[in-house]
Enzyme design. Structure first.
Site, PDB file in Angstrom:
ATOM      1  N   SER A 157       0.823  -1.218   0.000  1.00 32.89           N
ATOM      2  CA  SER A 157       0.000   0.000   0.000  1.00 32.89           C
ATOM      3  C   SER A 157       0.853   1.263   0.000  1.00 32.89           C
ATOM      4  CB  SER A 157      -0.921   0.009   1.224  1.00 32.89           C
ATOM      5  OG  SER A 157      -0.171  -0.010   2.429  1.00 32.89           O
ATOM      6  N   HIS A 158       2.114   1.147   0.462  1.00 34.12           N
ATOM      7  CA  HIS A 158       3.000   2.316   0.534  1.00 34.12           C
ATOM      8  C   HIS A 158       4.141   2.254  -0.483  1.00 34.12           C
ATOM      9  CE1 HIS A 158       0.880   2.748   4.311  1.00 34.12           C
ATOM     10  NE2 HIS A 158       1.480   3.895   4.555  1.00 34.12           N
ATOM     11  N   LEU A 205       7.626   4.738   8.068  1.00 36.07           N
ATOM     12  CA  LEU A 205       8.572   5.302   9.030  1.00 36.07           C
ATOM     13  C   LEU A 205       9.642   4.297   9.444  1.00 36.07           C
ATOM     14  CD1 LEU A 205       9.239   7.824  10.725  1.00 36.07           C
ATOM     15  CD2 LEU A 205       7.666   6.949  12.474  1.00 36.07           C
ATOM     16  N   GLU A 222      -4.695   2.197   3.669  1.00 33.02           N
ATOM     17  CA  GLU A 222      -5.443   0.958   3.462  1.00 33.02           C
ATOM     18  C   GLU A 222      -6.915   1.258   3.195  1.00 33.02           C
ATOM     19  OE1 GLU A 222      -4.500  -2.040   3.102  1.00 33.02           O
ATOM     20  OE2 GLU A 222      -2.378  -1.894   3.665  1.00 33.02           O
ATOM     21  N   ARG A 267       8.319  -8.413   8.425  1.00 39.97           N
ATOM     22  CA  ARG A 267       8.999  -7.610   7.406  1.00 39.97           C
ATOM     23  C   ARG A 267      10.342  -8.236   7.029  1.00 39.97           C
ATOM     24  NH1 ARG A 267       7.940  -1.203   8.853  1.00 39.97           N
ATOM     25  NH2 ARG A 267       5.766  -1.440   9.472  1.00 39.97           N
TER      26      ARG A 267
END
Length: 335
Positions: free
Chosen positions: A47-48, A124, A189, A309
Site C-alpha cells: 500500500s506504501h 517510518l 489501506e 517484514r
C-alpha cells in the site's frame, strides 16, 4: 482475477526512480525515495510502495511537493540537527539529516534530527531501521493531515501519526522493529479499499457523525478509529508534539491532504532520536536485548515486531516481488 508480474528489487527501484525523474523530480531527490519504495515492497507493505509513485508524480507536477527542493541543514546546538525540506520529499531531507545524525550520535551518545516543511515520509520503519543498522537505537515520529477525532469528539484534530523504534543487534541488523500508527489501520489501506470498491472491516473508520461504518468513502469523510480508543488518541498527540510542535512543522489540522491535488504542500514534519546504546548501558544493552527477544521466541506462535517484514524482505531479495499488472501499467505510463 488480478494478474501479477515478478520484479526484482533493483527493477522496482529503477522503475520508481525513472518515473519520479520523468515527472520533474531531481535525481538527488528521486533516488532515496526510489530506494525506500523498493524496500517497502520487499517488506510486504504494498500500500506504501509502487502504488504511491503515480500519486507522487502527480503531486510533483501540480506543485504539492517540490521535486527540485534542496534540503537545508543546520546544527543549532551540539547534539541537534535540523533540516528544512523546502516543501520537498521527506526522504531526501532524511538522507541529508542522517548523514550528520549518525556520526553525531556516536560522538555525543545521543543526537536528534528535526525536519520541517516536508512531504509524506512513507513507511517510518524504513528510516528507523537504517539507524539500527548503524548500531544506534532509532526512534522516529511523523505527523500527518488530521484524520483522528479526539475522545468524545467528531472532528479530526490529529493524523494517523505513526511512531517507530528500531533496536540494533551486534551484526548491524534491526533486531526489533516497532512501527505503528495511532489508528487501528493505516489510512492508505482505507484509500486502497475505496479505490477498489471494497468495504472495510468494522472498527476501521467512523462516518462524519462519529458512527461506525464499513463504507470507506464515508470513513474518509469522517475519521479514523484510534487504536485502543483514548490511548490511540494519546499516541497521536504525542507524535504531533514531537513531529510538528518540536520541529516547527504544520499541525495536522492545517496540513493539506497527502491525497488529491488541492491545498498546496502539506509542510508536515519528522523527528528522529538516535542513541548509542553503549553510552547509556555500557556493555549491557545487547545482553538485555538478547534475553528480551529470547523470552518471546521461546513461546510457540509468538511473534516479535519486525519479524514479518524481515522474512518478507529475505524472500523478496531472493525471489522478487509480485506486482499487480494494472499498477505496473500506470507506473510505466509515467516513463
Amino acid at each position: 482475477m488480478a494478474t501479477t508480474e515478478i520484479l526484482s528489487l533493483t527493477e522496482i527501484e529503477d522503475l520508481a526512480y525513472r518515473a519520479l525523474v520523468n515527472a520533474g523530480t531531481s535525481e538527488a531527490n528521486a533516488r532515496p525515495l526510489a530506494v525506500a519504495t523498493a524496500i517497502t515492497e520487499a517488506d510486504g507493505i504494498s500500500s506504501h510502495g509502487l502504488a504511491y509513485i503515480p500519486i507522487y508524480a502527480e503531486h510533483v507536477k501540480c506543485g504539492k511537493v517540490d521535486g527540485q527542493a534542496q534540503p537545508e541543514l543546520r546544527q543549532p546546538k551540539p547534539a541537534v540537527i535540523t533540516v528544512d525540506a523546502g516543501t520537498g520529499f521527506a526522504h531526501s531531507a532524511i538522507e541529508v539529516g542522517f548523514e550528520a545524525l549518525v556520526p553525531l550520535a556516536r560522538e555525543m551518545g545521543v543526537a536528534v534530527l528535526a525536519i520541517n516543511n516536508s512531504y509524506n515520509c512513507g513507511v517510518l520503519g524504513v528510516h528507523t531501521r537504517r539507524l539500527a543498522e548503524a548500531g544506534l537505537l532509532g526512534i522516529g515520529f511523523t505527523n500527518a493531515p488530521a484524520s483522528i477525532a479526539p475522545s468524545g469528539g467528531k472532528t479530526p484534530v490529529v493524523g494517523t501519526n505513526p511512531f517507530s523504534i528500531a533496536a540494533p543487534d551486534p551484526d548491524g541488523n534491526a533486531a526489533v522493529l516497532i512501527d505503528q500508527s495511532a489508528s487501528t489501520i493505516a489510512k492508505s489501506e482505507v484509500m486502497k479499499h475505496a479505490r477498489e470498491g471494497k468495504s472495510v472491516p468494522e472498527g476501521w473508520v467512523l462516518d462524519a457523525d462519529g458512527q461506525p461504518t464499513t463504507d470507506p468513502h464515508a470513513g474518509l469523510k469522517g475519521s479514523m478509529v484510534p487504536s485502543g480508543g483514548y490511548k490511540g488518541v494519546g499516541i497521536a498527540l504525542m507524535v504531533e508534539l514531537m513531529a510538528a510542535a518540536m520541529t516547527g512543522a504544520t499541525l495536522g489540522t492545517s496540513a493539506s491532504p497527502f491525497s488529491g491535488t488541492a491545498g498546496g504542500p502539506p509542510r508536515t514534519g519528522q523527528f528522529f532520536i538516535a542513541i548509542d546504546p553503549v553510552s547509556t548501558s555500557g556493555d549491557e544493552f545487547q545482553g538485555r536485548l538478547r534475553d528480551l527477544i529470547s523470552s518471546i521466541r521461546t513461546q510457540d506462535g509468538a511473534r516479535l515486531p519486525g519479524d514479518g517484514r524481515q522474512s518478507n524482505r529475505e524472500k523478496a531479495s531472493k525471489d522478487g516481488v509480485a506486482i499487480d499488472t494494472l499498477l505496473l501499467k500506470k507506473v510505466r505510463a509515467l516513463l
